[in-house]
Design an enzyme around this catalytic site. Sequence first.
Site, PDB file in Angstrom:
ATOM      1  CB  ILE A  80       3.477  10.344  -4.501  1.00 59.77           C
ATOM      2  CG1 ILE A  80       2.477  10.326  -3.345  1.00 59.77           C
ATOM      3  CG2 ILE A  80       4.435  11.531  -4.344  1.00 59.77           C
ATOM      4  CD1 ILE A  80       3.114  10.086  -1.989  1.00 59.77           C
ATOM      5  NE  ARG A  95      -1.459  -2.275  -4.943  1.00 59.85           N
ATOM      6  CZ  ARG A  95      -2.457  -3.132  -4.762  1.00 59.85           C
ATOM      7  NH1 ARG A  95      -3.552  -2.751  -4.090  1.00 59.85           N
ATOM      8  NH2 ARG A  95      -2.385  -4.347  -5.252  1.00 59.85           N
ATOM      9  CD  GLU A  96       0.403   7.226   0.607  1.00 58.30           C
ATOM     10  OE1 GLU A  96      -0.605   7.766   1.084  1.00 58.30           O
ATOM     11  OE2 GLU A  96       1.352   6.808   1.315  1.00 58.30           O
ATOM     12  CG  LEU A  97       6.980   6.201  -3.755  1.00 54.34           C
ATOM     13  CD1 LEU A  97       7.115   7.587  -3.118  1.00 54.34           C
ATOM     14  CD2 LEU A  97       8.167   5.326  -3.357  1.00 54.34           C
ATOM     15  CD1 TRP A 152      -1.821  -2.263   2.071  1.00 54.45           C
ATOM     16  CD2 TRP A 152      -2.857  -1.505   0.242  1.00 54.45           C
ATOM     17  NE1 TRP A 152      -2.768  -3.198   1.733  1.00 54.45           N
ATOM     18  CE2 TRP A 152      -3.429  -2.772   0.608  1.00 54.45           C
ATOM     19  CE3 TRP A 152      -3.365  -0.855  -0.889  1.00 54.45           C
ATOM     20  CZ2 TRP A 152      -4.452  -3.356  -0.117  1.00 54.45           C
ATOM     21  CZ3 TRP A 152      -4.387  -1.460  -1.608  1.00 54.45           C
ATOM     22  CH2 TRP A 152      -4.918  -2.689  -1.214  1.00 54.45           C
TER      23      TRP A 152
END
Length: 219
Positions: free
Chosen positions: A27, A22-24, A19
């Site tokens: 971004i 995926r967030e990175l 997670w």
Amino acid sequence: MRSKISIPIISENYASSKWCLRELVHIMDCQKSMSHTVLPIFYKVFPSDVRYLNGNFGEAFHLRKKRFDKKDIQEGQRALTEVSYLNGWESEKFANGHEGELVEEVVKTILSKLRHDFQLDIPDHLVGVDDHVNKIRNWVDIPTKHARMIGICGMGGIGKTTLAKVIYNQLSNKFKHCSFLPDIRETTHNKGILEIQNLLIREILPMNVEYVKLMMELV
């Protein structure tokens, strides 16, 4: 993503979470497709370890990647490589590891970047303003314990307001609250001095204007 700035905190176990990866990825995609700033904090890890998946950081990733999808692995590694090249902060190299000072520096940097987006509009390629700006900055930079007022005098149309805007843009990030009130004479003539006071209060005081006006009347 509507935020203007992202601050991923890359720690030893960061890459063990799909997670977080995926967030990175999201971004870093935002950084490419819009005016989005990414300022990473490398918390007790080196950017080179993030880039090449070395050390404890790399070990944490390799131990968990068998649980990741192939897409998560490929895009996650790409995002980690990209973020490792960005200018940010390394916690162990900043102020000898003093986290409090690191936090203060991060906050200072973020506020400065955000205030830059709200700077006053001035003409491009100004001519002959630098000498005047430097003179005023020299006066402003002299240490003092008291409030300072500087007047810019001259006939109309010679650039007094433009000069004031340049000075405001250069100094605004040094203050917690600031305000620029143009056309004071005209506003006072048309709406009264209370309108100017209310404008100033709304911009520099984070509290209800009516409450402040009541307190002023009591004084």
